[in-house]
Structures are given as structure tokens and as C-alpha cells.
Design an enzyme around this catalytic site. Structure first.
Site, short mmCIF file in Angstrom:
data_model
loop_
_atom_site.label_atom_id
_atom_site.label_comp_id
_atom_site.label_asym_id
_atom_site.label_seq_id
_atom_site.Cartn_x
_atom_site.Cartn_y
_atom_site.Cartn_z
N GLU A 170 0.80 -1.23 0.00
CA GLU A 170 0.00 0.00 0.00
C GLU A 170 0.83 1.28 0.00
O GLU A 170 0.69 2.13 0.89
CB GLU A 170 -0.98 -0.03 1.19
CG GLU A 170 -1.90 -1.24 1.12
CD GLU A 170 -2.82 -1.39 2.33
OE1 GLU A 170 -2.81 -0.51 3.22
OE2 GLU A 170 -3.54 -2.40 2.38
N ASN A 211 2.04 -4.61 -3.44
CA ASN A 211 0.64 -4.99 -3.21
C ASN A 211 -0.15 -3.74 -2.83
O ASN A 211 0.33 -2.92 -2.04
CB ASN A 211 0.64 -6.00 -2.05
CG ASN A 211 -0.67 -6.71 -1.83
OD1 ASN A 211 -1.26 -7.24 -2.77
ND2 ASN A 211 -1.12 -6.75 -0.58
N HIS A 247 -10.30 -5.71 -2.55
CA HIS A 247 -11.32 -5.47 -1.52
C HIS A 247 -12.46 -4.68 -2.19
O HIS A 247 -12.39 -3.45 -2.31
CB HIS A 247 -10.74 -4.70 -0.34
CG HIS A 247 -9.77 -5.50 0.47
ND1 HIS A 247 -10.14 -6.64 1.15
CD2 HIS A 247 -8.44 -5.34 0.70
CE1 HIS A 247 -9.08 -7.15 1.78
NE2 HIS A 247 -8.04 -6.37 1.50
N GLU A 276 -6.22 -10.35 -1.93
CA GLU A 276 -7.01 -10.18 -0.70
C GLU A 276 -8.50 -10.04 -1.04
O GLU A 276 -9.20 -9.19 -0.47
CB GLU A 276 -6.54 -8.93 0.07
CG GLU A 276 -5.06 -8.94 0.43
CD GLU A 276 -4.62 -7.73 1.26
OE1 GLU A 276 -5.49 -7.04 1.81
OE2 GLU A 276 -3.41 -7.51 1.34
N ASP A 278 -12.33 -9.88 -1.37
CA ASP A 278 -13.64 -10.02 -0.71
C ASP A 278 -14.58 -9.00 -1.34
O ASP A 278 -14.15 -8.02 -1.94
CB ASP A 278 -13.59 -9.92 0.82
CG ASP A 278 -12.79 -8.75 1.37
OD1 ASP A 278 -12.64 -7.74 0.66
OD2 ASP A 278 -12.33 -8.85 2.53
O1 G3I Z 1 -4.59 -8.68 18.54
C1 G3I Z 1 -5.35 -7.59 19.07
C2 G3I Z 1 -6.08 -8.01 20.32
O2 G3I Z 1 -5.13 -8.32 21.32
C3 G3I Z 1 -6.98 -6.86 20.77
O3 G3I Z 1 -7.72 -7.30 21.86
C4 G3I Z 1 -7.92 -6.45 19.66
C5 G3I Z 1 -8.76 -5.25 20.03
O4 G3I Z 1 -9.23 -4.56 18.92
O5 G3I Z 1 -7.15 -6.11 18.51
C6 G3I Z 1 -6.36 -7.18 18.02
O6 G3I Z 1 -5.65 -6.71 16.90
C7 G3I Z 1 -6.42 -6.58 15.71
C8 G3I Z 1 -5.73 -7.38 14.63
O7 G3I Z 1 -6.40 -7.19 13.40
C9 G3I Z 1 -5.70 -8.87 14.93
O8 G3I Z 1 -6.98 -9.37 14.98
C10 G3I Z 1 -6.47 -5.13 15.34
O9 G3I Z 1 -7.25 -4.39 16.27
C11 G3I Z 1 -7.10 -4.97 13.97
O10 G3I Z 1 -6.97 -3.62 13.56
C12 G3I Z 1 -6.38 -5.85 12.99
O11 G3I Z 1 -7.03 -5.71 11.74
C13 G3I Z 1 -6.31 -6.19 10.63
C14 G3I Z 1 -6.07 -5.07 9.65
O12 G3I Z 1 -5.42 -5.58 8.50
C15 G3I Z 1 -5.23 -3.97 10.25
O13 G3I Z 1 -4.94 -3.02 9.31
C16 G3I Z 1 -7.14 -7.28 9.98
O14 G3I Z 1 -7.25 -8.39 10.86
C17 G3I Z 1 -6.46 -7.71 8.68
O15 G3I Z 1 -7.31 -8.60 8.00
C18 G3I Z 1 -6.23 -6.48 7.82
O16 G3I Z 1 -5.62 -6.87 6.63
C19 G3I Z 1 -5.32 -5.83 5.70
C20 G3I Z 1 -4.09 -6.25 4.95
O17 G3I Z 1 -3.04 -6.53 5.82
C21 G3I Z 1 -3.67 -5.19 3.95
N1 G3I Z 1 -4.75 -4.83 3.07
C22 G3I Z 1 -6.01 -4.49 3.73
C23 G3I Z 1 -6.44 -5.59 4.68
C24 G3I Z 1 -7.77 -5.27 5.31
O18 G3I Z 1 -7.68 -4.14 6.12
#
Ligand code: G3I
Length: 508
Positions: A170, A211, A247, A276, A278
Site C-alpha cells: 500500500e 501490493n 477489496h 485479498e 472479498d
Molecule cells: O490482537 C489484538 C487483540 O489483542 C486486541 O484485543 C484487539 C482489540 O481490537 O485487537 C487485536 O488486533 C487486531 C488485529 O487485526 C488482529 O486481529 C487489530 O485491532 C485490527 O486492527 C487488525 O485488523 C487487521 C487489519 O489488517 C489492520 O490493518 C485485519 O485483521 C487484517 O485482516 C487487515 O488486513 C489488511 C491487509 O493486511 C492489507 N490490506 C487491507 C487488509 C484489510 O484491512
């Protein structure tokens, strides 16, 4: 949703042949996983359908917490040929404090993949998001060294274990300007080329990707990516592919000219992949939104299959149970082909149909295990190109000794007919480096390559296969290993090759 039912999983055969100069013997180990008896042998997975189209994989993102959900992992491990860690290889997980690396979560994903004969898309080395605070606090003069150290440590740790890396994720804003980040702020656009060179030095075999999202169709952001990638290629920067995240949202329309957009990047001599995918919608779902979603999934598959160098499609987790969408877009969801109960939705049938599976009506197909169309599932398809070969300066291997591990995951589509994915690990067990190599072996009668494979250039004459190094993996240091692979078809019954030579020296 209650009409959806689970499709029985086909049995998965695994065969591993290990050849070793030291042992001077070949060992064949064949195991058959236990599981539900398939209703019929001809239920192909999305990965198998993709392989039948001459591509490398159909994959899913996943995450560590989900790996303890057995119904979930049963599907994850059998339906997909590739997995991408959704979070566990990101900077905040891997290097939460400077120079303290924790690979535990990423390793768990790799272990799962290896146990299920899957490849791994490494995601991601350099990204503005999910960065620990210490990176943002660094003085500008220290950022380059920190970035290079992070890339080197992580890519070295996963060397030989990942098929590809999203090296830079990104880099652009939606208007095509460069996104600010600690890396951009410290190094300008030069951080991108530096990141790729550093990744290649650490892992010469992994395919290196850039990416981004909202580059799926033509537009300012895709044009910016095209200019950047063209420039990187012309400078000789080691970039192998472009990832189009995909996305999408029902309410925003389908990306403009997606296939043509993918094609122009492929024409630069790069692999392309949907990384990615969806398709979300504003909840609640209704028949119109679902129909649009089905069409978008179909369109994406058609765009990829329409471009020879589109090597794979990854959905961003496969089930609504673990989708990132509701947590980010309030009131939106239902974005994936499996629902919260791990049951197939019409989107699954749309994808499978676009990949050649006979498609009954959406409701019936979502709840049944439809058979593949024999012509579609058996046809040999155009092969994606592979990275250009170095001049094959094969030299003898005076130190002698090589070990070949041939790990195949064949599947049966109908009596005596099926496909397979072969991952081959070549180890230099001699005491001197190998500079340039050719691996030779014979495919058993009835087997063919359907796709020109990865990490080597493949020449086939009758049943004889010669895999020659590509430019970035020509050297194999003493004791080092490299990984290559390909997809193929079999008839009769599946067996693996039993002998290999490396530079005409027998490996067993
Ligand atoms: O692990 C913590 C946990 O300890 C805590 O309790 C909880 C509270 O919100 O957060 C958890 O972390 C989260 C993490 O995912 C793991 O589940 C974060 O808040 C959350 O922001 C994070 O989101 C991820 C996101 O990237 C962050 O930008 C998504 O799972 C993940 O699917 C998403 O993936 C991105 C790609 O890497 C890049 N392209 C876009 C895509 C979708 O946003």
C-alpha cells in the site's frame, strides 16, 4: 442461509520421495489422510479448479486464533493451495521492539501450511500500518537501517518457506500520490527499491511483490502503480509480481477494465495475483446484493483467468466468521464465499462455476457438491510464464551430493484421473557451492505438467523433465536448500518420480 450445506471433502493423498546421496537410497512414504468419505470422488476444490486452469493456487488468508477452530481448519487445510497470514507476519507482531524478533505466530501459519501441502504468501515486510511505535519514533537517519534489518531478519527466517513476499504494501494514496510513512518520510520513494533489493538478498527464491488496494481497475492509483513498477523494472530492481488486493464492495461498482489492467502489468514481465479478495455489502443482504456479489466474484475470476500471468487468487479469509469487514466498515459484511457457520454461499458457486465447475442454480449449487465439467477439469490450459531463466551455466557439482525432497499432493477427480501439486526441495549436500543447476527426472507414465511452474524454467520432452535455475536461485551454497514446484495432471494411478539428477549427478 440455512439451505447451505457443507460439501464433503475429497480424500487427500500425499506422497513424499526423499533422495539422498548419503543414504544412496530413495524412500517413498505415502499416507492417506482420514476424513469423511467423499460422496463422490469428483468434488474438486477451488484450488484444484485453479490448477486445472494452469494457475498456481487458489488461497485464503488466515490467522492464528482461527487455527484452534477445527471445523474451520478442516476446510482451510483442504480447499486451498495457499494461505496468507492476515496479521502474523506484520511488523508489530514480528519485531515489536527494535531488534527483538518473535516469529512464533508466523511459524504457526507456516507449520499449518506445510502440514497441508500449501504454499505461503508472506505478508508483509514494509507497510505504514501495524507498525510498532518505535519505528515511527526513529530519527529519519535511522529508518533505512531499521527497515533493512527488519526485512533481512524476517525474510531470512522464512527463507525457503514462503512462495512470495508482499515486500511493500500500500505505497499509494487513492489519488495516486505517495503515501507518507516513516519510510517515505526518511527515504522518499527510494525506500521501495531498497526494500526489494534487501528482500532479494535475504531470500533469493521467494517471489517479490508490491501490493495495494483500489488498483484492481484502471484509474489514477493503478496508473501510479504502473509507473512505479515500470520504473523499478527499468532500473533492474528485483520485483516479480504485483498484488491486486481486490477489496470490493457491491455498492461501489466493479473496477473498470480489470482484465486489461492486469494484462498491462503482466506485459511488463511480471506475475500478477489477486491477493485479498472479498466483496462486502451493506447489511442486511438481499437477493439483489447477493446477485451483484456473485457477479463481482465471477468477474474477478474471469479477469484473472483471462491473463496468462495471473498466478493465483487469495480470498481475505474464506468465511464471514473471521472477516475483517464488520470491524472496519460498520454495518457491512457478508463479504466471503462461506458464511458464519462455514457453509458455502452462492458466491462459492459463482467462483467455482467461473473456474469451470458445472453450475446448477445458485441455491442448489450452494448446497450441493456439484461435479466438475469433465472438459473443463481435464483441459490443459495456457501456462503462466515464469521468471526469465539465467543462461544455464550449469557446472558439475564436484563436491557431489544432493538431496531432493519431492512432496506431491495429488487428488482424484474421477476414476483414474486427477491433478497434483509438486513442491521440490533441492539441497546441496556437497562441500562446494553450486553455480547454475539443472534438475532432471522422469514423470511417471500418464503424467503431464499443466503449468510451467515456479522458481525454475521447465523443459519437458516426453516424460523427461528438466528444471533449470532462474536468475535468482542459480547459486546453492554448500548445505543450502532451494524450493521449486509445478502443477500437473495424472491418469491411471498417481505415483511420484523416483530418481533425480542435479547437473547430471545422481541425487540418490
Ligand atoms: O490482537 C489484538 C487483540 O489483542 C486486541 O484485543 C484487539 C482489540 O481490537 O485487537 C487485536 O488486533 C487486531 C488485529 O487485526 C488482529 O486481529 C487489530 O485491532 C485490527 O486492527 C487488525 O485488523 C487487521 C487489519 O489488517 C489492520 O490493518 C485485519 O485483521 C487484517 O485482516 C487487515 O488486513 C489488511 C491487509 O493486511 C492489507 N490490506 C487491507 C487488509 C484489510 O484491512
Amino acid at each position: 442461509m440455512s439451505a447451505y450445506s457443507r460439501t464433503p471433502r475429497p480424500a487427500l493423498w500425499r506422497a513424499v520421495i526423499i533422495g539422498s546421496a548419503a543414504a544412496a537410497a530413495a524412500l517413498l512414504v505415502a499416507t492417506m489422510s482420514t476424513g469423511p468419505t467423499p460422496a463422490r470422488a469428483a468434488d474438486p476444490t477451488l484450488h484444484q479448479l485453479m490448477v486445472n486452469k494452469g494457475r498456481v493456487y487458489f488461497g485464503s488468508a488466515t490467522d492464528n486464533g482461527e487455527l484452534s477452530d477445527t471445523p474451520y481448519t478442516t476446510i482451510l487445510g483442504s480447499e486451498f493451495g495457499s494461505i496468507t497470514p492476515g496479521n502474523s507476519m506484520k511488523w508489530d507482531t514480528i519485531e515489536p521492539t527494535q531488534n527483538t524478533f518473535n516469529f512464533t505466530k508466523g511459524d504457526a501459519i507456516v507449520t499449518f501450511a506445510q502440514a497441508h501441502n500449501q504454499i505461503v504468501r508472506g505478508h508483509t515486510l514494509v507497510w505504514h500500518n501495524q507498525l510498532p511505535g518505535w519505528v515511527s519514533s526513529l530519527p529519519a537517519a535511522s529508518v533505512q537501517a531499521a527497515m533493512e534489518n527488519h526485512i533481512t531478519q524476517e525474510a531470512t527466517h522464512y527463507k525457503g518457506k514462503v512462495y512470495s513476499w508482499d515486500v511493500v504494501n500500500e505505497p499509494f494514496n487513492d489519488d495516486g500520490t505517495y503515501r507518507t510513512s516513516p519510510f517515505y518520510n526518511a527515504m522518499g520513494t527510494a525506500y521501495i527499491a531498497d526494500a526489494f533489493r534487501t528482500a532479494r538478498a535475504a531470500d533469493p527464491t521467494a517471489k517479490l511483490y508490491i501490493n495495494d488496494y483500489n488498483i484492481d481497475g484502471t484509474g489514477a492509483k493503478a496508473d501510479a502503480m504502473y509507473s512505479l513498477v515500470s520504473s523499478l523494472k527499468s532500473q533492474g530492481v528485483p520485483i516479480d509480481g504485483v498484488g491486486f488486493q481486490g477489496h470490493l464492495a457491491v455498492q461501489y461498482g466493479f473496477p473498470t477494465n480489470m482484465q486489461a489492467n492486469l494484462q498491462r502489468f503482466a506485459a511488463l514481465g511480471l506475475d500478477v495475483a489477486i491477493t485479498e479478495l472479498d466483496v462486502r455489502m451493506v447489511l442486511p443482504a438481499d437477493s439483489s446484493k447477493v446477485a451483484t456479489q456473485n457477479q463481482y466474484y465471477t468477474n474477478v475470476v474471469n479477469a484473472c483467468i483471462g491473463v496468462t500471468r495471473c498466478v493465483g487468487i487469495t480470498i481475505w479469509d474464506y468465511t464471514d466468521k473471521y472477516s475483517w469487514v464488520p470491524g472496519t466498515f460498520s454495518g457491512q459484511g457478508s463479504a466471503l464465499p462461506w458464511d458464519e457457520n462455514l457453509l458455502k454461499k452462492p458466491a462459492y458457486s459463482a467462483i467455482a462455476a467461473a473456474l469451470g465447475l458445472t453450475s446448477p442454480s445458485p441455491s442448489a449449487s450452494a448446497s450441493s457438491s456439484a461435479s466438475p465439467s469433465p472438459s473443463a477439469s481435464r483441459s490443459a490450459s495456457p501456462s503462466p510464464s515464469v521468471s526469465p531463466s539465467a543462461s544455464p551455466s550449469t557446472s558439475p557439482n564436484p563436491g557431489g551430493g544432493c538431496k531432493v525432497v519431492y512432496a506431491a499432493s495429488p487428488w482424484t477427480e474421477s476414476a483414474g484421473v486427477g491433478g497434483f501439486t509438486a513442491n521440490i526441495t533441492i539441497t546441496n549436500t556437497g562441500s562446494t557451492p553450486i553455480s547454475g543447476w539443472s534438475l532432471k527426472f522422469s514423470l511417471p507414465s500418464g503424467q503431464t505438467l499443466t503449468q510451467s511452474g515456479w522458481s525454475a524454467t521447465y523443459a519437458v520432452s516426453g516424460q523427461a523433465v528438466t528444471a533449470t535455475n532462474v536468475s535468482y536461485n542459480s547459486a546453492i551454497a554448500a548445505g543450502a536448500s532451494i524450493g521449486i514446484g509445478f502443477n500437473g495432471r495424472w491418469t491411471g494411478s498417481y505415483t511420484s518420480p523416483t530418481s533425480f539428477t542435479l547437473n547430471n549427478v545422481a541425487c540418490s
